[in-house]
Design an enzyme around this catalytic site. Structure first.
Site, PDB file in Angstrom:
ATOM      1  CG  HIS A  20      -1.897   0.932   1.251  1.00  0.00           C
ATOM      2  ND1 HIS A  20      -3.253   0.769   1.330  1.00  0.00           N
ATOM      3  CD2 HIS A  20      -1.880   2.214   1.000  1.00  0.00           C
ATOM      4  CE1 HIS A  20      -3.841   1.884   1.374  1.00  0.00           C
ATOM      5  NE2 HIS A  20      -3.092   2.973   1.098  1.00  0.00           N
ATOM      6  CG  HIS A 206      -7.975   3.689   0.441  1.00  0.00           C
ATOM      7  ND1 HIS A 206      -7.584   3.148  -0.185  1.00  0.00           N
ATOM      8  CD2 HIS A 206      -7.021   4.264   1.271  1.00  0.00           C
ATOM      9  CE1 HIS A 206      -6.304   3.632  -0.782  1.00  0.00           C
ATOM     10  NE2 HIS A 206      -5.842   4.345   0.553  1.00  0.00           N
ATOM     11  CD  GLU A 209      -7.350   6.196   5.818  1.00  0.00           C
ATOM     12  OE1 GLU A 209      -8.053   6.082   4.709  1.00  0.00           O
ATOM     13  OE2 GLU A 209      -6.220   6.689   5.876  1.00  0.00           O
ATOM     14  CG  ASP A 287      -1.523   5.557   3.168  1.00  0.00           C
ATOM     15  OD1 ASP A 287      -1.956   5.403   1.903  1.00  0.00           O
ATOM     16  OD2 ASP A 287      -2.259   6.314   3.828  1.00  0.00           O
ATOM     17  CG  ASP A 288       0.105   8.906   1.015  1.00  0.00           C
ATOM     18  OD1 ASP A 288       0.160   8.522  -0.278  1.00  0.00           O
ATOM     19  OD2 ASP A 288      -0.820   8.735   1.786  1.00  0.00           O
TER      20      ASP A 288
HETATM   21 ZN   LIG Z   1      -3.831   5.003   0.975  1.00  0.00          ZN
END
Ligand SMILES: [Zn+2]
Length: 350
Positions: A20, A206, A209, A287-288
């Site tokens: 991810h 997603h 969350e 993720d990022d």
């Molecule tokens: Zn994400």
């Protein structure tokens, strides 16, 4: 942080899997500075000021709108195929440097096409080509997932899903639903995801969350997603935990991202240990990395130092990443076997 450098080095050395990671969230700050200067973009020239706009600082509010605002700053930068090529290459290089042996990189064609109105199919073809070049160059395995956002139009998602389906088995492994989960339910995208599966794409959503366990239940039962992006709020409902466990849905957990977007109030509250104890299939991801200013080794270090996971448990999560990757079955088995060997594990099922 009372860090033990040797432990961090040990975690860096582990061969890892990241399922991810968003391409648009993987930008290096120095690269952003260079692109902004070269393209004359209206962004701060000083690194610390630029960081404030695209990364999550310690003092700023940890909220969903604040988290999503960082991506809006980045959208105008994708002004040429060369820029997209550079960003793709660097994202893959950074993963390889962190000893990630298999990266499933997701990208949002709508985000990459926006600045210059590039046709979506060209974006998809470019990213396939650039990712393959970089995977060769940096000796890392890379699979691609196309992302669509809930807060953008269903028509746009349909167009991207169709292009991704045209490349199923030929560069694209899966389809992902991302974006604002609170204000935009997944229902309008259900049929798009069902058709994607029929076209040979795997799907991930997603969910759980910013919205609760119901959202996870919907992703698994209604959309038949085989993986859930984050999904950490599943833990709020034992019935949904049971559904996820029975269906062997795999959770793509990203620790720092959850802290930065306000899903948890502090790392000590993260439900990862509870999810593992509940028998859920869990993987650990970034993720990022550009926005959260982390690499996967940092996430592993957090899991060990702040959540008390053992190195053996981490190895299990790595293997789980291979077992629940979107690779075709023979390649998945090959990756799994290679990792078992590299991690010194037996042949047991995780
Ligand atoms: Zn994400």
């Amino acid at each position: 942080m009372s860090s033990s450098p040797s432990q961090y080095e040990l975690l860096t050395d582990l061969p890892k899997v990241d399922l991810h990671r968003h391409l648009e969230g993987s930008l290096r700050i120095r690269t952003l500075m260079e692109i902004a200067a070269q393209e004359g973009l209206d962004l701060p020239k000083e690194e610390s000021l630029l960081r404030e706009q695209v990364q999550i600082g310690t003092a700023e509010p940890k909220t969903l709108p604040n988290f999503l605002s960082k991506f809006r700053v980045l959208r105008p930068i994708y002004r040429s195929p060369e820029i997209i090529q550079r960003v793709t290459h660097e994202a893959i290089e950074d993963a390889a440097t962190d000893n990630i042996v298999y990266l499933e990189l997701r990208f949002t064609p709508a985000a990459l096409s926006q600045a210059r109105d590039f046709p979506l199919h060209e974006i998809v073809e470019w990213v396939i080509e650039f990712a393959a070049e970089a995977a060769d160059q940096f000796e890392i395995r890379v699979g691609l997932i196309a992302s669509v956002n809930r807060h953008e139009s269903v028509g746009l998602a349909e167009a991207v899903a169709q292009i991704a389906a045209d490349h199923a088995g030929d560069g694209i492994l899966g389809l992902d639903l991302a974006g604002n989960e609170v204000d935009f339910p997944a229902d309008p995208f259900t049929s798009i995801f069902k058709s994607a599966e029929q076209s040979g794409l795997e799907t991930t959503v997603h969910a759980g969350e910013w919205a609760g366990a119901d959202s996870v239940s919907q992703a698994i039962t209604l959309m038949s997603a085989s993986r859930i992006g984050h999904g950490v709020r599943v833990i709020e409902d034992p019935e949904v935990v049971a559904i996820a466990r029975d269906r062997r849905a795999a959770f793509e957990v990203c620790l720092t991202s959850n802290l930065h977007s306000g899903v948890i109030g502090g790392m000590e509250e993260h439900p990862l240990p509870k999810m593992i104890n509940a028998g859920l299939v869990v993987t650990l991801n970034t993720d990022d990395p550009g926005i959260s200013n982390v690499r996967l080794s940092d996430e592993y270090f957090t899991a060990v130092s702040e959540l008390g996971l053992s190195e053996e448990t981490l190895k299990g999560l790595i293997l789980s990443g291979a077992q629940h990757s979107f690779l075709p079955e023979p390649e998945k088995k090959e990756l799994e076997g290679r990792l078992q060997q590299l991690l010194g594990l037996g042949m047991k099922e995780i």
